[in-house]
Design an enzyme around this catalytic site. Structure first.
Site, PDB file in Angstrom:
ATOM      1  N   HIS A   6      -1.411 -10.144  -2.869  1.00 12.84           N
ATOM      2  CA  HIS A   6      -2.181  -9.317  -3.798  1.00 12.84           C
ATOM      3  C   HIS A   6      -2.909 -10.145  -4.860  1.00 12.84           C
ATOM      4  O   HIS A   6      -3.042  -9.713  -6.010  1.00 12.84           O
ATOM      5  CB  HIS A   6      -1.255  -8.284  -4.447  1.00 12.84           C
ATOM      6  N   TYR A  25      -5.834 -11.471  -7.105  1.00 12.13           N
ATOM      7  CA  TYR A  25      -7.105 -10.960  -7.605  1.00 12.13           C
ATOM      8  C   TYR A  25      -8.042 -12.156  -7.726  1.00 12.13           C
ATOM      9  O   TYR A  25      -7.794 -13.053  -8.526  1.00 12.13           O
ATOM     10  CB  TYR A  25      -6.952 -10.358  -9.009  1.00 12.13           C
ATOM     11  N   ASP A  78     -11.456   1.015  -3.180  1.00 13.87           N
ATOM     12  CA  ASP A  78      -9.996   0.878  -3.085  1.00 13.87           C
ATOM     13  C   ASP A  78      -9.617   1.467  -1.728  1.00 13.87           C
ATOM     14  O   ASP A  78      -8.919   2.466  -1.636  1.00 13.87           O
ATOM     15  CB  ASP A  78      -9.324   1.623  -4.247  1.00 13.87           C
ATOM     16  N   GLU A 101      -6.678  -7.463   0.482  1.00 13.52           N
ATOM     17  CA  GLU A 101      -5.288  -7.422   0.931  1.00 13.52           C
ATOM     18  C   GLU A 101      -5.258  -7.202   2.445  1.00 13.52           C
ATOM     19  O   GLU A 101      -5.425  -6.075   2.916  1.00 13.52           O
ATOM     20  CB  GLU A 101      -4.552  -6.289   0.215  1.00 13.52           C
ATOM     21  N   HIS A 127       3.412  -0.052  -2.753  1.00 17.39           N
ATOM     22  CA  HIS A 127       3.767  -1.471  -2.855  1.00 17.39           C
ATOM     23  C   HIS A 127       5.265  -1.762  -2.942  1.00 17.39           C
ATOM     24  O   HIS A 127       5.692  -2.629  -3.711  1.00 17.39           O
ATOM     25  CB  HIS A 127       3.044  -2.091  -4.049  1.00 17.39           C
ATOM     26  N   ASN A 177       0.823  -1.203   0.000  1.00 17.57           N
ATOM     27  CA  ASN A 177       0.000   0.000   0.000  1.00 17.57           C
ATOM     28  C   ASN A 177       0.868   1.269   0.000  1.00 17.57           C
ATOM     29  O   ASN A 177       2.064   1.200  -0.286  1.00 17.57           O
ATOM     30  CB  ASN A 177      -1.027   0.000   1.129  1.00 17.57           C
ATOM     31  N   ARG A 178       0.271   2.413   0.315  1.00 20.84           N
ATOM     32  CA  ARG A 178       0.910   3.700   0.024  1.00 20.84           C
ATOM     33  C   ARG A 178       1.611   4.337   1.221  1.00 20.84           C
ATOM     34  O   ARG A 178       1.140   4.210   2.357  1.00 20.84           O
ATOM     35  CB  ARG A 178      -0.148   4.686  -0.499  1.00 20.84           C
ATOM     36  N   GLN A 188      -7.457  -4.173   2.706  1.00 21.81           N
ATOM     37  CA  GLN A 188      -7.708  -3.267   1.586  1.00 21.81           C
ATOM     38  C   GLN A 188      -8.599  -4.010   0.603  1.00 21.81           C
ATOM     39  O   GLN A 188      -8.201  -5.018   0.025  1.00 21.81           O
ATOM     40  CB  GLN A 188      -6.380  -2.881   0.899  1.00 21.81           C
TER      41      GLN A 188
HETATM   42  C1  GLA Z   1      -3.735  -1.831  -4.545  1.00 17.73           C
HETATM   43  C2  GLA Z   1      -4.007  -0.385  -4.555  1.00 17.73           C
HETATM   44  C3  GLA Z   1      -4.720  -0.008  -5.816  1.00 17.73           C
HETATM   45  C4  GLA Z   1      -3.912  -0.428  -7.013  1.00 17.73           C
HETATM   46  C5  GLA Z   1      -3.626  -1.897  -6.934  1.00 17.73           C
HETATM   47  C6  GLA Z   1      -2.721  -2.328  -8.049  1.00 17.73           C
HETATM   48  O1  GLA Z   1      -4.852  -2.546  -4.318  1.00 17.73           O
HETATM   49  O2  GLA Z   1      -4.729   0.047  -3.438  1.00 17.73           O
HETATM   50  O3  GLA Z   1      -4.931   1.360  -5.853  1.00 17.73           O
HETATM   51  O4  GLA Z   1      -2.702   0.278  -7.044  1.00 17.73           O
HETATM   52  O5  GLA Z   1      -3.029  -2.223  -5.719  1.00 17.73           O
HETATM   53  O6  GLA Z   1      -3.178  -1.915  -9.293  1.00 17.73           O
END
Ligand code: GLA
Length: 383
Positions: free
Chosen positions: A213, A215, A283, A348, A139, A113-114, A320
């Protein structure tokens, strides 16, 4: 390993080190254990060879993971008729993951994450990270844990067959302090669970936030708007336009973020709500309502046509929920499937975004002498 098996040699317990590779596999078929396999899966841009490990269980569930990024390449689970289908997005070969992947199936780190503006201060010292997501670091950086080659060991355990990936991140790598010894293991149990366990130690104080991560698309095709989600979260962390939390924990009640009772993901994904607009859908980090620090329920995801259900439990304080908003039809994945917007979703399990700059959030700081441990369990069944 495979050469020995095809030659019909099946010793009770045999360690076999593949020459020149990081992959070791055990053959323990005489004990009645489910078979495991380790095979070459190409060469990473670094020149290192990549191995693909296959775990299976007694019910035909199959997990394949590779040493590049500790990526889960496929995960086949039964539907209500017993037919297995792959429930994670990704590519058929290594090349796709190397050339363009939005973290499909990967372990992300050192900080999932950020981190706002790619900056944080630790014990009075400032650190600068590469900015790779608008103004922020996302990430783990330009070459995060999703793009490095891990070593792999496999083992049969009392809980099921297990692969353990290990990676040593160097002091200063991607701007983070300290040499970090990291491992992540995937154990496939006969209760149709995938248990993900992370362990890490450092020689200098560092932020750390590891997550998986993958999907998910429990139908194995189409979009995820009809999937029905429950989240064990009565609060979430609202964000600014760059998806950095403001620091407040807002109640989900009365908003499109209320998944405390089951809702189809598509039901409110286009709602006229500022946070939905900022995220381009979901998100956001949800604050888990947990009784203690043990494994607690985070999410339940159901898909009606297949009956497949995924339950997520975790020791982490947050999850997340990302509804695949950035997928846009430009990536063609497994079986030539074009991944359109929202064709997969991520759950996540993690600490909250930007925690190194947000003193009120649970700490993501690991110090020398401490051991980071985190666990998440995915359990699958069909209804
Ligand atoms: C995470 C982020 C999203 C995006 C994905 C990858 O989930 O929160 O904003 O960046 O990874 O695309």
């Amino acid at each position: 390993m495979h050469a020995l098996q095809s030659a019909g040699i099946r010793p009770v317990l045999l360690w076999f080190v593949l020459a020149g590779t990081a992959c070791r596999a055990i053959s323990d078929t005489a004990a009645g254990a489910s078979p495991m396999k380790c095979e070459p899966f190409g060469t990473a841009p670094s020149g290192e060879s990549v191995e693909l490990i296959t775990l299976t269980n007694a019910h035909g569930v199959e997990l394949r993971a590779m040493t590049y990024g500790a990526i889960i390449v496929s995960l086949k689970v039964p539907d209500r008729t017993g037919a297995t289908g792959d429930v994670v997005l990704g590519y058929d070969s290594l090349a796709g993951y190397v050339s363009s992947s939005p973290y499909f199936g990967a372990v992300v780190g050192r900080y999932g994450n950020r981190i706002a503006n790619g900056r944080f201060t630790l014990d009075g010292k400032s650190y600068t990270l590469a900015v790779n997501n608008g103004p922020n670091a996302l990430h783990g950086g330009l070459k995060g844990f999703d793009k490095v080659v891990w070593s792999a060991d496999t083992a049969h355990t009392a809980r099921g067959s297990k692969v353990t990936f290990r990676y040593e991140s160097k002091d200063g790598e991607e701007g983070y302090p300290g040499t970090l010894a990291t491992s992540v293991s995937y154990t496939l149990t006969d209760a149709n669970e995938v248990e993900i366990a992370y362990v890490a130690t450092t020689d200098k104080t560092t932020p750390l936030n590891l997550t998986q991560h993958s999907y998910f698309n429990l139908a194995g095709r189409g979009d995820i708007l009809g999937h029905v989600l429950t989240l064990a979260a009565d609060r979430y962390t609202p964000v600014d336009t760059t998806l950095i939390p403001s620091g407040t924990l807002a109640p989900v009640a009365g908003t499109p973020f209320d998944f405390t009772a089951p809702h189809a993901i598509g039901e409110r994904i286009n709602a006229d709500h500022q946070q939905i607009r900022f995220g381009g859908g979901y998100d956001h980090n949800f604050v888990l309502t947990r009784p203690d620090t043990g494994l607690a329920l985070a999410a339940v995801l159901k898909e009606r046509s297949s009956g497949r259900t995924l339950e997520v439990r975790t020791t982490e304080p947050g999850v997340q929920f990302y509804s695949g908003n950035f997928l846009d039809g430009t990536l063609t994945g497994k079986g030539r499937q074009v991944y359109q917007r929202r064709s997969g979703l991520c759950l996540e399990t993690q600490h909250f975004p930007n925690s190194p700059n947000q003193a009120s959030f649970p700490s993501t700081i690991l110090r020398p002498g401490e051991t980071y441990r985190s666990r998440t369990v995915w359990k699958f069944w069909a209804e």
